[in-house]
Design an enzyme around this catalytic site. Structure first.
Site, PDB file in Angstrom:
ATOM      1  N   ASP A  74      40.814  45.615  36.997  1.00 33.44           N
ATOM      2  CA  ASP A  74      42.198  45.921  37.379  1.00 33.44           C
ATOM      3  C   ASP A  74      42.380  47.433  37.559  1.00 33.44           C
ATOM      4  O   ASP A  74      43.463  47.900  37.930  1.00 33.44           O
ATOM      5  CB  ASP A  74      43.217  45.307  36.405  1.00 33.44           C
ATOM      6  N   SER A  75      41.299  48.201  37.354  1.00 30.30           N
ATOM      7  CA  SER A  75      41.295  49.617  37.750  1.00 30.30           C
ATOM      8  C   SER A  75      41.602  49.743  39.241  1.00 30.30           C
ATOM      9  O   SER A  75      41.945  50.826  39.708  1.00 30.30           O
ATOM     10  CB  SER A  75      39.935  50.259  37.444  1.00 30.30           C
TER      11      SER A  75
ATOM     12  N   ASP B  73      38.890  40.801  35.972  1.00 24.70           N
ATOM     13  CA  ASP B  73      39.912  41.093  34.960  1.00 24.70           C
ATOM     14  C   ASP B  73      41.119  40.174  35.071  1.00 24.70           C
ATOM     15  O   ASP B  73      41.653  39.983  36.178  1.00 24.70           O
ATOM     16  CB  ASP B  73      40.436  42.520  35.164  1.00 24.70           C
TER      17      ASP B  73
ATOM     18  N   LYS C  44      37.540  38.685  32.181  1.00 24.48           N
ATOM     19  CA  LYS C  44      37.612  39.701  31.118  1.00 24.48           C
ATOM     20  C   LYS C  44      39.055  39.826  30.657  1.00 24.48           C
ATOM     21  O   LYS C  44      39.968  39.881  31.495  1.00 24.48           O
ATOM     22  CB  LYS C  44      37.081  41.044  31.638  1.00 24.48           C
TER      23      LYS C  44
ATOM     24  N   GLU D 171      41.602  41.987  27.825  1.00 27.69           N
ATOM     25  CA  GLU D 171      41.699  43.146  26.936  1.00 27.69           C
ATOM     26  C   GLU D 171      42.378  42.738  25.638  1.00 27.69           C
ATOM     27  O   GLU D 171      43.385  42.012  25.672  1.00 27.69           O
ATOM     28  CB  GLU D 171      42.534  44.253  27.598  1.00 27.69           C
TER      29      GLU D 171
ATOM     30  N   GLU E 225      35.209  50.274  25.462  1.00 23.64           N
ATOM     31  CA  GLU E 225      35.599  51.450  26.244  1.00 23.64           C
ATOM     32  C   GLU E 225      36.052  52.568  25.313  1.00 23.64           C
ATOM     33  O   GLU E 225      36.922  52.357  24.440  1.00 23.64           O
ATOM     34  CB  GLU E 225      36.729  51.081  27.233  1.00 23.64           C
TER      35      GLU E 225
END
Ligand code: KIV
Length: 266
Positions: free
Chosen positions: A45-46, A84, A112, A114, A181
């Protein structure tokens, strides 16, 4: 089914061979990363920051993610595609299942998410329903407003103890992979040894089972002109993008990247 599967990644961990991952958002770079031998393509999602120009990942939607997963799938042959779940796409268990299904149907092989130990229930559920999960811990950009900025996580002993315990709990819940991260290198090393699943690092030192970078960062491209400490510009000294991608794979496999200067201390 791509040539690279969870079984491949698991056996790379067991052999001590580093796993290579890069973010990827379109078909052309997907093809180029395949040519370079990148094992995992992360549709991160960057993309909200590097493609869409937002100042965080929060505006990204599941539809945005599915669109880019489908683009990456068209250029992919051998790599595993990790996608993501964007901000709030996993707000409830039902949303977690529905949105993960959209990403898998668009071409992802794993999702993925978070978070920390609170993800256990959704990881168990997704895994039972056939969706492998990578848990992203440490600096979780979707919670940047709670964290008060993009800061290294796990620097004090209480936080470090919690992160070690959470990693083990998430493995027990069924997580197939962990991503750390911006975590002190020593803590990332301890977590990598404490779990049996592959651990991928970004700003987490050289002792994790593999490395990931944001594609634009490692190609020396930036909207702000500032690169985080953990980034290396692989375009430097290379004649073209394809060579830069190959140099990344070579350096991660040879453990010459990341160097100590790319990591953080407690
Ligand atoms: O969205 C992303 O690109 C990521 C990487 C920073 C690991 O999660």
């Amino acid at each position: 089914m791509p040539a690279i599967t969870l079984t491949t990644l698991q056996s790379l961990k067991q052999k001590g061979e580093k796993i290579t991952m890069l973010t990827c958002y379109d078909a052309t770079f997907s093809h180029a990363c395949n040519q370079a031998g990148v094992e995992v393509l992360l549709v991160g999602d960057s993309l909200g920051m590097v493609l869409q120009g937002h100042d965080s990942t929060l505006p990204v939607t599941t539809a945005d993610m599915a669109y880019h997963v489908a683009c990456v799938k068209r250029g992919n042959e051998d790599a595993m595609i990790l996608a993501d779940l964007p901000f709030m796409a996993n707000a409830t268990l039902e949303q977690t299942l529905n949105n993960s299904a959209k990403l898998m149907q668009a071409g992802a092989h794993m999702v993925k998410v978070e978070g920390a130990v609170w993800l256990s229930e959704s990881i168990r559920l997704l895994t039972e329903r056939g969706i492998p999960v990578c848990a992203h811990m440490g600096l979780t950009p979707q919670t940047v407003n709670v964290l008060g900025g993009y800061k290294v996580q796990g620097r004090n002993e209480a936080q470090a103890r919690q992160m070690r315990a959470d990693a083990i709990a998430l493995e027990q819940a069924g997580a197939a992979m962990l991503l750390l991260e911006c975590v002190p290198s020593e803590l990332a090393k301890e977590i990598t040894h404490a779990v049996n699943i592959p651990v991928i690092g970004i700003g987490a030192g050289s002792d994790t089972d593999g490395q990931v970078l944001v594609l634009h960062d490692m190609l020396g491209l930036s909207l702000t002109g500032r690169a985080p400490k953990f980034v290396k510009n692989f375009m430097a000294g290379q004649p073209d993008i394809q060579s830069a991608l190959s140099a990344y794979v070579t350096e991660v496999k040879a453990v010459t990247f990341p160097g100590t200067e790319h990591g953080f201390s407690a």
